[in-house]
Design a protein around this motif. Structure first.
Motif, short mmCIF file in Angstrom:
data_model
loop_
_atom_site.label_atom_id
_atom_site.label_comp_id
_atom_site.label_asym_id
_atom_site.label_seq_id
_atom_site.Cartn_x
_atom_site.Cartn_y
_atom_site.Cartn_z
N ASP A 1 0.04 1.10 -10.09
CA ASP A 1 -0.76 1.89 -11.03
C ASP A 1 -1.04 3.26 -10.42
OD1 ASP A 1 -2.65 3.06 -12.66
OD2 ASP A 1 -3.94 1.29 -12.78
N PRO A 2 -0.52 4.35 -11.01
CA PRO A 2 -0.69 5.69 -10.41
C PRO A 2 -2.14 6.14 -10.29
CG PRO A 2 1.04 5.71 -12.08
CD PRO A 2 0.33 4.40 -12.20
N SER A 3 -3.06 5.47 -10.96
CA SER A 3 -4.46 5.86 -10.86
C SER A 3 -5.17 5.20 -9.68
CB SER A 3 -5.21 5.50 -12.15
OG SER A 3 -5.31 4.09 -12.31
N LYS A 4 -4.47 4.31 -8.98
CA LYS A 4 -5.09 3.56 -7.89
C LYS A 4 -4.78 4.19 -6.53
CE LYS A 4 -6.52 0.06 -10.52
NZ LYS A 4 -7.96 -0.22 -10.73
N TRP A 5 -5.74 4.05 -5.62
CA TRP A 5 -5.51 4.51 -4.24
C TRP A 5 -4.27 3.83 -3.66
CZ3 TRP A 5 -7.61 7.83 -0.65
CH2 TRP A 5 -8.74 8.55 -1.05
N GLY A 6 -4.14 2.54 -3.92
CA GLY A 6 -3.03 1.80 -3.34
C GLY A 6 -1.68 2.33 -3.75
N HIS A 7 -1.60 3.00 -4.91
CA HIS A 7 -0.34 3.59 -5.35
C HIS A 7 0.00 4.82 -4.50
CE1 HIS A 7 2.82 4.62 -8.27
NE2 HIS A 7 2.45 5.88 -8.06
N TRP A 8 -0.99 5.71 -4.35
CA TRP A 8 -0.76 6.92 -3.56
C TRP A 8 -0.43 6.59 -2.11
CZ3 TRP A 8 -0.73 12.09 -4.88
CH2 TRP A 8 -1.04 12.38 -6.22
N LEU A 9 -1.14 5.61 -1.55
CA LEU A 9 -0.90 5.25 -0.15
C LEU A 9 0.47 4.61 0.03
CD1 LEU A 9 -4.50 3.98 0.48
CD2 LEU A 9 -3.44 5.92 1.63
N ALA A 10 0.85 3.77 -0.93
CA ALA A 10 2.18 3.15 -0.84
C ALA A 10 3.27 4.21 -0.98
CB ALA A 10 2.32 2.10 -1.94
N ARG A 11 3.11 5.10 -1.94
CA ARG A 11 4.11 6.14 -2.13
C ARG A 11 4.23 7.02 -0.89
NH1 ARG A 11 3.58 10.10 -7.27
NH2 ARG A 11 1.95 11.03 -5.99
N GLY A 12 3.08 7.38 -0.30
CA GLY A 12 3.13 8.19 0.91
C GLY A 12 3.76 7.45 2.07
N ALA A 13 3.40 6.19 2.22
CA ALA A 13 3.96 5.40 3.33
C ALA A 13 5.47 5.32 3.24
CB ALA A 13 3.35 4.00 3.33
N LEU A 14 5.99 5.21 2.03
CA LEU A 14 7.44 5.07 1.85
C LEU A 14 8.22 6.34 2.20
CD1 LEU A 14 7.48 2.95 -1.43
CD2 LEU A 14 8.17 2.20 0.87
N THR A 15 7.54 7.49 2.28
CA THR A 15 8.26 8.70 2.70
C THR A 15 8.71 8.61 4.15
OG1 THR A 15 6.22 9.85 3.37
CG2 THR A 15 6.94 10.12 1.08
N GLY A 16 8.09 7.72 4.92
CA GLY A 16 8.49 7.54 6.32
C GLY A 16 9.33 6.30 6.52
N ASP A 17 9.89 5.78 5.44
CA ASP A 17 10.63 4.52 5.50
C ASP A 17 11.85 4.61 6.41
OD1 ASP A 17 11.05 1.89 4.87
OD2 ASP A 17 12.26 2.33 3.10
N GLY A 18 12.41 5.80 6.57
CA GLY A 18 13.57 5.92 7.43
C GLY A 18 13.22 5.95 8.91
N ARG A 19 11.93 6.13 9.22
CA ARG A 19 11.50 6.22 10.62
C ARG A 19 10.84 4.94 11.11
NH1 ARG A 19 10.38 10.80 13.93
NH2 ARG A 19 8.97 10.32 15.65
N ARG A 20 10.22 4.21 10.19
CA ARG A 20 9.46 3.02 10.59
C ARG A 20 9.55 1.96 9.48
NH1 ARG A 20 6.15 7.10 9.45
NH2 ARG A 20 5.86 7.50 11.66
#
Length: 663
Positions: free
Chosen positions: A17-36
């Motif tokens: 759900d784009p209105s949830k904190w968990g959405h923003w944090l998940a999306r941000g975390a995935l930007t580093g998916d190639g490193r960790r």
């Protein structure tokens, strides 16, 4: 490395759900998916952003190094227990209201917690994005006690073109402190300037800012008024006269930082400092409008900058004025390269430290597209000139975004839409103080603390006081060999004037003694010769122990009107005699010391030694909370203190008990 480059992360509370904190944090975390390794935990096991999730951390094959807590507070204890059981070593506490017992369990397990009630963490160098919002990679390190203020700073940094190297929202600082986050930036290669928002200052903050300064990374501080470094109830004039912001500014001067009033001012200054600290306060102004140039000069003077007369201005285009400010008078429109030529004349002339270019430059290409490439080329020349000369160049343009403006910002030249922001940033930069020398206190007298004026005189034996006798009876008063006129004081009372416990210009000390003892009761009184020297100036010298920044020293206009005039200067203690002399010079009443209207000059050399030794004594004596000399009468022939107060600090047992209660 847990909070800067973890080997693996898990977002607990990940949401689609784009209105949830968990959405923003998940999306941000995935930007580093190639490193960790990135794990998304959703209690329903639903896919998030097209990625599979697990229902709990125990379903993972190995423990993630860092876990983001983005679930309601009621669910946090169970998540933390599970995480600690599988071996998690770090937590980012987004959730507010996490119970103190949960925080204690994290500490006892040897794990670390950022927050709680924080916005998260971002690191451009390691593709770590565990925070709400978007960040543009850049060079400004941000540490903020308020997540939203920090996010505003990050947004302004993106607009200004400097971007963010690392962002740390420390929240409630239940474990990881702002000081730790600042120290972590010392070795962070992407960070060239550090912006800090703090509402309170814990132990180690000053040392961390000093370490950043030593690493060549200027610190820009944003804070707020009465809630900063909250003072204990004022027990002396010194306490009443030192505001929290006075002490914060003193700390900034000690470590070579600078305080600003708003997030925009923080980013404006950071953009200037991104290319280095200006060499001085001399500014040269170039404008294509006489009015805009004059406004820039007025603002520069108001900001504490100097606008020198120019002696060498060869190379300016025909028709341009040869004074400061330089008015191109239409020469810029005739040939855009004249903007760069005027900047070059100032930058290479050796008469200014900074250059402000104010006016229409940056608008040509946007208004007339055929001029865009030529204007961008001139912008690149200006950036190159700034780098080669070492002179700081700041541009005020009537357009906030254009190809030329973007080129200037990319080349390290700040651009502002208003002249007041451009000049204010230079004013703050020019006051970026160099660190004062570390001062090692001289050995302080180890006299045990005793209450009262006479004991204070004995403890402060480096200060000259008038001759005095302790008296308890009228007979002792009658036997005195002191010379009048006299001052009579109750030894044991701190604020003597308020209690009627001091009487001056006494000619019949026996009568005065009987009257005072009848009002105040039996006790030790002090009969003292009055200082009747002419041409004296009354000052206050005080030192107190600030609970956030440690010992501070104050000097100011003294006597019974000290709080009325509030003409004071504050520095962290201890100070050297040279630093004490600088404090005196900054007083509004300083001319009184150098001989006002024909009066002889005061003995400032003796005065600065007293200020320095008071500061050293408090810094070296943790058993003392405050020292105050008020008034101190300084004349051509030396310094006499005619009242003194020493207040004890906590004993070792009290300090230990206080530390136990806080923990």
């Amino acid at each position: 490395m847990i909070f800067s480059d973890p080997a693996s992360v898990a977002v607990v509370g990940a949401s689609d759900d784009p209105s949830k904190w968990g959405h923003w944090l998940a999306r941000g975390a995935l930007t580093g998916d190639g490193r960790r390794a990135v794990h998304l935990v959703n209690h329903g096991g639903k896919a998030v952003l097209g990625r599979p999730t697990v229902r709990s951390l125990s379903e993972l094959d190995e423990a993630p190094e860092l876990v983001v807590l983005a679930v309601p507070a009621a669910h946090v204890p169970a998540v933390v227990d599970e995480a600690l059981a599988v071996g998690v070593r770090g937590f980012v506490g987004i959730t507010a209201g996490i119970d103190e017992r949960v925080i204690r369990r994290i500490r006892e397990a040897g794990a670390r917690l950022l927050g709680p009630n924080c916005l998260g963490v971002f690191d451009a160098a390691t593709s770590l994005h565990l925070a709400w919002g978007k960040f543009q990679a850049g060079s400004l390190g941000v540490v903020s006690q308020s997540g939203q203020v920090g996010l505003e700073i990050a947004g302004l940094a993106a607009s200004s073109g400097i971007g963010v190297s690392r962002f740390v929202s420390v929240g409630n600082q239940a474990d990881v402190t702002a000081a730790e986050a600042l120290l972590d930036l010392v070795s962070h290669d992407l960070t060239t300037v550090v912006g800090v928002y703090l509402e309170s200052f814990g132990p180690g903050t000053v040392a961390a800012m000093s370490a950043l300064r030593a690493a060549g990374k200027p610190v820009v501080l944003l804070t707020v008024g009465s809630s900063v470094a909250a003072q204990e109830a004022a027990r002396t004039h010194t306490g009443a006269l030192t505001s929290s912001l006075d002490v914060v500014d003193a700390a900034c001067r000690r470590v070579g930082a600078v305080r600003v009033p708003t997030p925009a001012a923080l980013v404006d200054l950071a953009a200037v400092l991104n290319s280095g600290v200006p060499r001085g306060a001399r500014v040269g102004v170039v404008s294509d409008s006489g009015g805009q140039g004059a406004i820039a000069v007025d603002l520069a003077v108001a900001a504490g900058l100097t606008v020198p007369r120019l002696s060498s201005v060869d190379g300016l285009p025909a028709g341009a004025s040869k004074r400061n400010p330089i008015d191109l008078a239409g020469a810029g429109e005739q040939d855009l390269a004249n903007y760069a030529r005027a900047v070059e004349v100032l930058a290479n002339g050796g008469e200014v430290d900074t250059v402000v270019l104010s006016g229409y430059f940056g608008c040509y290409g946007a208004d007339t597209p055929s001029l865009e490439s030529a204007e961008v080329a001139v912008a690149d020349q200006i950036c190159s000139l700034a780098r080669r000369s070492g002179v700081t160049v700041v541009v005020h343009s009537m357009r906030d975004d254009s190809a030329a403006v973007r080129s200037l910002r990319a080349g390290g030249v700040p651009v502002h839409l208003t002249i007041e922001r451009a000049v204010a940033a230079l004013g703050h930069a020019s006051r970026l103080a160099k660190s004062s020398l570390d001062v090692v206190p001289r050995a302080a007298k180890a006299t045990p603390f005793q209450p009262g004026y006479l004991a204070a005189r004995e403890l402060l034996d480096f200060v000259d006081f008038p001759k005095a006798h302790a008296v308890t009876t009228a007979a002792e008063v009658e036997k005195t060999a002191l010379k009048g006129p006299f001052a009579l004081k109750a030894d044991w009372l701190a604020h003597k004037s308020e209690h009627g416990a001091v009487k001056t210009n006494v000619t019949d000390p026996a009568v005065a003694f009987e009257e005072m003892r009848e009002r105040l009761g039996p006790g030790t009184y002090v009969l003292e010769e009055m200082d009747t020297r002419e041409h004296t100036v009354e000052l206050i010298i005080g030192a107190r122990r600030d609970h956030s920044f440690g010992p501070v020293v104050l000097v100011g206009a003294g006597g019974v009107h000290a709080e009325l005039f509030r003409d004071t200067v504050v520095e962290l203690a201890p100070v050297t005699p040279d630093a004490a002399r600088d404090m005196l010079a900054r007083l509004v009443s300083a001319p009184l010391l150098s001989g006002w209207r024909g009066a002889p000059a005061a003995d400032v050399t003796a005065l600065v030694e007293v200020i320095a030794q008071v500061s050293e004594t408090l810094a070296a004596r943790p058993d003392l909370a405050e020292i105050e000399l008020n008034p101190v009468r300084v004349g051509p022939d030396g310094v006499l203190a005619v009242d003194a107060l020493v207040i004890p600090g906590m004993t070792s047992a009290q300090l230990a008990l206080s530390a136990t209660v806080r923990s």
